[in-house]
Design an enzyme around this catalytic site. Structure first.
Site: not given
Length: 372
Positions: A118, A96, A94, A270, A75, A15
């Site tokens: 998130e 996490h 993201y 995740d 990510k 991505r």
């Protein structure tokens, strides 16, 4: 504002953080975009597409991170990327953080402003930047579970749909949120026998309505989880607590009691995963076996369908990227409490309580950290 779009380096992550149409919107407003060469290739987006939209293509990550004020990626930054972050830089991705002490401590040390997709909220109480990837992962889960059930992959040798005269597979889905509902939709469409477990009666009603009664819905208790997991061919775990570590709903004892060759697809990995036996895996090595149960715990599932995922993500992130660029990050965060809910780390402080609680580290309220 000078915005950097690096090439993702996580295992099989294809991505990209910004698509050319967003680049055009940003450059039309006077912003400058640096895109690392090849960043979009995995999603079918060539350097030429970004150039045509007004971006400057740079040769490496150092050029992207070293110059940009705002980094927009997909990510979390890996260790090599975290080494080149600098104080005052803004990271939008993201993250996490709750199960990842190393990353959290590095972001604190770097002094960056880290906004996590998130935990950004909406006026309706949803997580708008997590939703599209939950939809993708939920819809992927029955497919990857079906593959794992094949004998050559260590599974029971069970066809999800069954055939006339042979029953279909039993699929148990933990969580009736976005990922769980989408998993149930696909699993039932594939012909499996589906049960969805959740502690929220309203979530169970939504699942029942969405599937027209094609899945059983059950209120979640430890006894129900243990009983259904023991009977299941495939368990899909999707339970999420925003920003926090996922609850361990499937005990090691329950895993030991499951059918040999049964499969757990832990979509919640995740955030640490829902099974005591879960640990992160990659697309290159997606599964492992514990007590004869196949575990699929890939932390970036949607990266496998990069084009779909990239455009689905861009649809929801673009307005926030525009706000950060047009207003500047400080004003954008001050004016929008929903974007501010995504602020996890700022200037050496953890600013999301669930992350601080999970890691047992000091917490500072976002408004205090930003002095607003």
């Amino acid at each position: 504002m000078l915005i950097g779009v690096p090439k993702e380096i996580k295992d099989n992550e294809y991505r990209v953080g910004i698509v050319p149409s967003t680049v055009r919107e940003l450059t039309d407003k006077g912003h400058k975009i640096l895109v690392e060469t090849g960043a979009g290739l995995g999603a079918g987006l060539a350097d030429a597409d970004y150039r045509a939209a007004g971006a400057e293509i740079v040769n490496d990550a150092d050029s992207t991170y070293g110059n940009a004020e705002l980094i927009v990626k997909v990510k979390e930054p890996l260790a090599a990327e975290r080494k080149i972050l600098r104080r005052g830089q803004v990271m939008f991705a993201y993250l996490h953080l709750a199960p990842d002490r190393g990353q959290t401590e590095d972001l604190i040390k770097a002094g960056v402003t880290a906004i996590a997709y998130e935990t950004v909220t909406s006026p309706h109480g949803t997580l708008p930047l997590l939703t599209p990837m939950s939809e993708v992962a939920g819809r992927m889960a029955p497919h990857v579970g079906a593959r794992c059930l094949e004998k050559e992959n260590g599974g029971r040798g069970v066809l999800l749909a069954g055939v006339p005269g042979v029953p279909p597979a039993s699929v148990v889905i933990l969580g009736g949120g976005v990922a769980g509902t989408n998993a149930a939709l696909i699993a039932s469409g594939m012909g499996a026998e589906v049960a969805v477990i959740d502690r929220n009666p309203e979530a169970l009603r939504r699942v029942d309505a969405a599937l027209g009664g094609r899945a059983r819905t059950l209120f979640s208790t430890p006894d129900v989880i243990e009983l259904l997991c023991r009977r299941a061919d495939l368990v899909i775990a999707t339970v999420l607590v925003p920003g926090a570590t996922a609850p361990k709903l499937i005990s090691a004892q329950t895993v030991k009691a499951m059918k040999p060759g049964a499969v757990i697809v832990d979509v919640a990995i995740d955030q640490g995963g829902c099974a005591e036996t879960s640990r992160p895996t990659t697309h290159s090595h997606p599964t492992y076996v514990v007590d004869d149960v196949v575990h699929y715990c890939v932390t970036n599932m949607p990266g496998a369908v990069a084009r779909t995922s990239t455009f689905a993500l861009s649809n929801v992130t673009t307005s926030f990227v525009l706000a950060l660029a047009d207003k500047g990050w400080r004003r954008a965060l001050a004016e929008d409490r929903h974007l501010r809910a995504g602020l996890n780390v700022h200037d050496g402080h953890i600013t999301h309580r669930a992350v601080a609680d999970a890691l047992k580290l000091p917490y500072m309220h976002a408004e205090q950290a930003l002095r607003i």
